[in-house]
Motif scaffolding. Structure first.
Motif, short mmCIF file in Angstrom:
data_model
loop_
_atom_site.label_atom_id
_atom_site.label_comp_id
_atom_site.label_asym_id
_atom_site.label_seq_id
_atom_site.Cartn_x
_atom_site.Cartn_y
_atom_site.Cartn_z
N GLU A 81 0.85 -1.19 0.00
CA GLU A 81 0.00 0.00 0.00
C GLU A 81 0.89 1.25 0.00
O GLU A 81 1.80 1.35 0.81
N PHE A 82 0.58 2.17 -0.89
CA PHE A 82 1.37 3.40 -0.94
C PHE A 82 0.63 4.43 -1.79
O PHE A 82 -0.29 4.11 -2.55
N VAL A 83 1.06 5.67 -1.65
CA VAL A 83 0.70 6.74 -2.57
C VAL A 83 1.97 7.13 -3.31
O VAL A 83 3.00 7.42 -2.68
N TYR A 84 1.90 7.10 -4.63
CA TYR A 84 3.06 7.36 -5.48
C TYR A 84 2.89 8.73 -6.15
O TYR A 84 1.92 8.97 -6.87
N ILE A 85 3.84 9.63 -5.87
CA ILE A 85 3.84 10.95 -6.51
C ILE A 85 4.43 10.77 -7.90
O ILE A 85 5.64 10.53 -8.05
N ASP A 86 3.60 10.88 -8.90
CA ASP A 86 4.07 10.68 -10.27
C ASP A 86 4.78 11.91 -10.80
O ASP A 86 5.81 11.80 -11.46
N GLY A 98 7.46 28.80 -2.71
CA GLY A 98 7.18 27.73 -1.75
C GLY A 98 6.04 26.82 -2.13
O GLY A 98 5.54 26.07 -1.29
N LEU A 99 5.62 26.86 -3.41
CA LEU A 99 4.48 26.03 -3.81
C LEU A 99 4.81 24.54 -3.73
O LEU A 99 3.91 23.73 -3.45
N GLY A 100 6.07 24.16 -3.95
CA GLY A 100 6.44 22.76 -3.83
C GLY A 100 6.17 22.25 -2.42
O GLY A 100 5.63 21.15 -2.23
N ARG A 101 6.54 23.03 -1.43
CA ARG A 101 6.31 22.62 -0.03
C ARG A 101 4.83 22.62 0.30
O ARG A 101 4.36 21.78 1.08
N VAL A 102 4.08 23.57 -0.26
CA VAL A 102 2.63 23.57 -0.04
C VAL A 102 2.02 22.29 -0.60
O VAL A 102 1.20 21.63 0.07
N PHE A 103 2.40 21.92 -1.81
CA PHE A 103 1.89 20.69 -2.41
C PHE A 103 2.28 19.47 -1.58
O PHE A 103 1.45 18.57 -1.36
N TYR A 104 3.53 19.40 -1.15
CA TYR A 104 3.97 18.22 -0.41
C TYR A 104 3.29 18.12 0.95
O TYR A 104 2.99 17.02 1.43
N TYR A 110 -3.06 14.02 2.76
CA TYR A 110 -3.93 13.01 2.15
C TYR A 110 -3.38 11.60 2.39
O TYR A 110 -4.09 10.70 2.85
N ALA A 111 -2.10 11.39 2.10
CA ALA A 111 -1.54 10.04 2.12
C ALA A 111 -1.55 9.44 3.52
O ALA A 111 -1.85 8.24 3.68
N GLU A 112 -1.25 10.22 4.55
CA GLU A 112 -1.08 9.64 5.88
C GLU A 112 -2.40 9.16 6.50
O GLU A 112 -2.38 8.47 7.51
N LEU A 133 17.75 16.99 -2.37
CA LEU A 133 17.80 17.70 -1.10
C LEU A 133 16.40 18.03 -0.61
O LEU A 133 16.09 17.87 0.58
N PHE A 134 15.54 18.48 -1.51
CA PHE A 134 14.16 18.78 -1.15
C PHE A 134 13.49 17.57 -0.52
O PHE A 134 12.87 17.65 0.55
N HIS A 135 13.61 16.42 -1.18
CA HIS A 135 12.95 15.23 -0.66
C HIS A 135 13.59 14.75 0.65
O HIS A 135 12.89 14.24 1.53
#
Length: 205
Positions: A81-86, A98-104, A110-112, A133-135
């Protein structure tokens, strides 16, 4: 600046396709049918709107999606079971906000409440240190590598264990009701094969 994150709508798809194909070498290109397939299969597909303009999007899929990406299939082989960020794309004029951090933050929320793992990949050829580095700052760890057969590029396969999920699972998903509370922010998109997961759950698979 007025920012909103909302579910994608059919009339957004032309803008999403244009953003995707203007993103550069770190995002694989799409055609209309490929995007439509993701629209039908994605459990999470949201856009960022800034002052009324689409500034970016993020697409993520559950493990039972009908999707032939070799990276998605690698995770299906290794995790039940997982959510995959495509893919995530932020339009060039809106980068640095900072939109990348907002999305993540949003996709993690959602995923948790649904799965124990959040997954994605980052290109190693050419090496994308900004993305690595971001991830890393979001708690992702490398769990494997593979070479993509379509283009010969090496990728790092990353996964993040969602520490809130055991509480959600034990309290709600495996609890007396067997489901999450009926709240708007806990809902899932309606998708083309939504009955597949329900059938698996009913069969105990």
């Amino acid at each position: 600046m007025a920012l909103s994150i909302r579910d994608v709508q059919p009339h957004d798809l032309d803008s999403v396709l244009a953003l995707n194909n203007a993103a550069g070498s770190t995002i694989l290109p799409l055609d209309v049918s490929g995007l439509r397939g993701l629209y039908d299969e994605a459990s999470y597909f949201r856009v960022a709107e800034v002052d009324g303009h689409i500034a970016g999007f993020l697409i993520a899929l559950r493990e039972d999606a009908r999707y032939a990406s070799p990276n998605f299939l690698w995770f299906r082989t290794h995790y039940p079971e997982f959510v995959y960020i495509d893919r995530i794309v932020v339009a060039r004029p809106y980068r640095g906000l900072g939109l990348g951090r907002v999305f993540y933050a949003d996709v993690t929320s959602y995923a948790e409440t649904h799965v124990p793992q959040l997954a994605c990949e980052v290109f190693l050829e050419p090496r994308d240190d900004v993305s690595l580095l971001f991830h890393g700052t979001w708690g992702f760890l490398e769990v494997g590598q593979q070479t993509m057969p379509s283009n010969g590029r090496r990728v790092a396969l990353l996964a993040k264990t969602l520490c809130s999920y055991p509480f959600v699972r034990d309290t709600y998903l495996h609890g007396p009701t067997g489901r999450l509370p009926e709240l708007p922010w806990l809902g899932e998109r309606t998708r083309a094969n939504a009955t597949v997961r329900g059938a698996r759950a009913a069969g105990g698979a």
